[in-house]
Design a protein around this motif. Sequence first.
Motif, short mmCIF file in Angstrom:
data_model
loop_
_atom_site.label_atom_id
_atom_site.label_comp_id
_atom_site.label_asym_id
_atom_site.label_seq_id
_atom_site.Cartn_x
_atom_site.Cartn_y
_atom_site.Cartn_z
N ARG A 18 0.85 -1.20 0.00
CA ARG A 18 0.00 0.00 0.00
C ARG A 18 0.88 1.24 0.00
NH1 ARG A 18 -2.72 -3.49 -1.08
NH2 ARG A 18 -4.43 -4.44 0.02
N ARG A 19 0.42 2.30 -0.68
CA ARG A 19 1.12 3.58 -0.68
C ARG A 19 0.57 4.42 0.47
NH1 ARG A 19 4.45 6.00 -3.78
NH2 ARG A 19 4.12 4.62 -5.52
N CYS A 20 1.48 4.82 1.36
CA CYS A 20 1.10 5.61 2.53
C CYS A 20 0.98 7.09 2.19
CB CYS A 20 2.14 5.41 3.63
SG CYS A 20 2.19 3.75 4.27
N ILE A 21 0.49 7.87 3.14
CA ILE A 21 0.29 9.30 2.92
C ILE A 21 1.60 10.05 2.73
CG2 ILE A 21 -1.92 9.36 4.13
CD1 ILE A 21 -0.44 10.59 6.53
N ASN A 22 2.71 9.44 3.17
CA ASN A 22 4.02 10.08 2.99
C ASN A 22 4.72 9.62 1.71
OD1 ASN A 22 4.71 7.50 3.72
ND2 ASN A 22 5.88 8.07 5.53
N GLY A 23 4.02 8.83 0.89
CA GLY A 23 4.56 8.37 -0.39
C GLY A 23 5.33 7.07 -0.33
N LEU A 39 -5.35 16.50 0.10
CA LEU A 39 -3.97 16.97 0.16
C LEU A 39 -2.95 15.84 0.24
CD1 LEU A 39 -4.46 19.91 2.68
CD2 LEU A 39 -4.26 20.04 0.18
N HIS A 40 -3.32 14.74 0.88
CA HIS A 40 -2.40 13.61 1.04
C HIS A 40 -3.14 12.28 1.19
CE1 HIS A 40 -2.96 15.11 5.25
NE2 HIS A 40 -3.36 13.87 5.37
N PRO A 41 -3.90 11.85 0.21
CA PRO A 41 -4.63 10.59 0.36
C PRO A 41 -3.65 9.42 0.40
CG PRO A 41 -4.78 11.35 -1.89
CD PRO A 41 -4.10 12.44 -1.11
N GLY A 42 -3.98 8.43 1.19
CA GLY A 42 -3.15 7.24 1.26
C GLY A 42 -3.38 6.47 2.54
N PHE A 43 -2.67 5.38 2.66
CA PHE A 43 -2.82 4.49 3.81
C PHE A 43 -1.97 4.98 4.98
CE2 PHE A 43 -4.33 2.09 0.28
CZ PHE A 43 -5.40 1.39 0.80
N ARG A 49 -0.47 7.33 11.83
CA ARG A 49 -1.73 7.72 12.46
C ARG A 49 -1.47 8.48 13.75
NH1 ARG A 49 -5.65 3.07 14.32
NH2 ARG A 49 -3.99 2.86 15.84
N GLN A 50 -0.49 8.03 14.51
CA GLN A 50 -0.13 8.70 15.76
C GLN A 50 0.48 10.07 15.48
OE1 GLN A 50 2.48 6.44 18.26
NE2 GLN A 50 2.20 7.80 20.00
N LYS A 51 1.36 10.13 14.47
CA LYS A 51 2.02 11.39 14.12
C LYS A 51 1.00 12.44 13.67
CE LYS A 51 5.56 13.25 11.05
NZ LYS A 51 6.49 12.94 9.96
#
Length: 79
Positions: A18-23, A39-43, A49-51
């Motif tokens: 999966r591609r996360c929100i940080n790429g 602005l930043h869709p992703g897993f 999630r904590q950050k």
Amino acid sequence: MFTEYEFYERREKTEFTRRCINGKITGCGKCVGFCKCDLHPGFLTRALRQKKNCIKKGCVNYVRKEKSVILKTVRFEDL
């Protein structure tokens, strides 16, 4: 029938990553949710999630990973 999270999973090209929100790319088992923010869709992993503080902020773009309901046929003899 599947959950909203599964909808986003099914759009992925591979069933294993999966591609996360940080790429960055991560394994599907490490994902705990999906951010549908434009602005930043992703897993999201637990660390992301904590950050981003998604749960405490009550973010409306956060989609929690849930297990789908699987219907099972039960025979009378099994009861």
